[in-house]
Design a protein around this motif. Structure first.
Motif, PDB file in Angstrom:
ATOM      1  N   ALA A  73      25.112 -11.756  25.151  1.00  0.00           N
ATOM      2  CA  ALA A  73      24.201 -10.646  25.421  1.00  0.00           C
ATOM      3  C   ALA A  73      23.018 -10.640  24.451  1.00  0.00           C
ATOM      4  N   ARG A  74      23.309 -10.833  23.177  1.00  0.00           N
ATOM      5  CA  ARG A  74      22.230 -10.819  22.181  1.00  0.00           C
ATOM      6  C   ARG A  74      21.270 -11.985  22.391  1.00  0.00           C
ATOM      7  N   ALA A  75      21.827 -13.152  22.685  1.00  0.00           N
ATOM      8  CA  ALA A  75      20.987 -14.336  22.838  1.00  0.00           C
ATOM      9  C   ALA A  75      20.038 -14.217  24.025  1.00  0.00           C
ATOM     10  N   GLU A  76      20.478 -13.561  25.101  1.00  0.00           N
ATOM     11  CA  GLU A  76      19.695 -13.560  26.327  1.00  0.00           C
ATOM     12  C   GLU A  76      18.927 -12.273  26.605  1.00  0.00           C
ATOM     13  N   HIS A  77      19.341 -11.155  25.965  1.00  0.00           N
ATOM     14  CA  HIS A  77      18.758  -9.881  26.398  1.00  0.00           C
ATOM     15  C   HIS A  77      18.262  -8.971  25.273  1.00  0.00           C
ATOM     16  N   ALA A  78      18.665  -9.169  24.046  1.00  0.00           N
ATOM     17  CA  ALA A  78      18.318  -8.218  22.987  1.00  0.00           C
ATOM     18  C   ALA A  78      16.842  -8.296  22.612  1.00  0.00           C
TER      19      ALA A  78
END
Length: 264
Positions: A73-78
């Motif tokens: 989630a962090r890699a793609e959306h944060a």
């Protein structure tokens, strides 16, 4: 603790996201120019990003107890959102999570079925809503389906039956409505059965490997022989229960939804 595989989960991302978009269609816009939103059980963040697309000025945090899901989630959306809001992700367990201050929207997608007695947490979460705030969720209601019954039968034979959930993992729409209205909310609850047309070889097995089968796969991770034997037996049973057709394999999937708005 169950180990999650974001890539496996996202193999059916379109079908899995559809109930969330249907849920959001019933969620009113939060008050204020910069609402605060929590996504409880955000997984790999793909549906959390839908919140940012709808409310681009909001400060949104997705919570999950899976390090693998949070990393994805962090890699793609944060990061910051085009409307001046923020999208972030943090570790939390829905069994114990308590909001740190007022929220305008708390939403949960296909998570609460993993939390025994989750309706007992509603009071804490609704109590943390700002006046006029909303609590909304959807959960799978397919624990009586052949896919789960066959899984439980094989797990019992393998001595792993205690790892899986039964039909009492979620409540009926009426029961959710009663819980939420008793807490002083204006509530709406309903159910929908989707018939997903799945593609590929053994698509129902591929689906459950991303979700319901995870506790079994985690338990057998150190015993590849037992894991493969379980999957072979389960695969054969699913092929009989869900035969493929000329255009794919129909997979009925019931979901239960609820939206509750706090007075104010």
């Amino acid at each position: 603790m169950t180990t999650w595989d974001p890539a496996q989960y996202l193999r059916h991302a379109d079908h899995r996201a559809r109930p969330f978009t249907d849920l959001l269609a019933r969620v009113p816009d939060p008050r204020g120019e910069r609402p605060r939103i929590a996504d409880l059980g955000c997984g790999p963040g793909n549906v959390t990003a839908l919140l940012a697309a709808r409310w681009p000025t909001a400060d949104i945090t997705g919570y999950d107890n899976s390090p693998e899901m949070l990393d994805r989630a962090r890699a793609e959306h944060a990061g910051p959102t085009p409307g001046g809001g923020t999208l972030g992700f943090a570790p939390a367990d829905a069994r114990t999570w308590t909001p740190d201050g007022a929220h305008d929207l708390i939403v949960s997608n296909a998570t609460l079925q993993w939390v025994p007695g989750h309706a007992d947490r509603f009071a804490d979460w609704i109590g943390a809503l700002a006046p006029g705030g909303t609590f909304a969720f959807q959960v799978p209601g397919n624990f009586g389906a052949l896919s789960h019954r066959l899984m439980r039968d094989l797990a019992e034979k393998a001595g792993l039956g205690g790892l899986l959930r039964h039909e009492d993992a979620v409540l009926t729409p009426q029961a959710y409505l009663e819980h939420l209205t008793a807490l002083g909310c204006a509530a709406d609850a309903w159910e929908t059965t989707y018939v997903h047309l799945l593609a590929g070889e053994d698509p129902v097995l591929d689906w459950v490997k991303g979700t319901g089968l995870r506790p079994i796969l985690t338990a057998l991770d150190d015993d590849p022989g037992a894991r493969d034997a379980f999957l072979d037996d389960y695969r054969a049973a699913l092929r009989t229960a869900y035969p493929g057709g000329a255009h794919g394999t129909p997979f009925p999937f019931r979901r239960v939804f609820a939206v509750a708005r706090k007075e104010g």
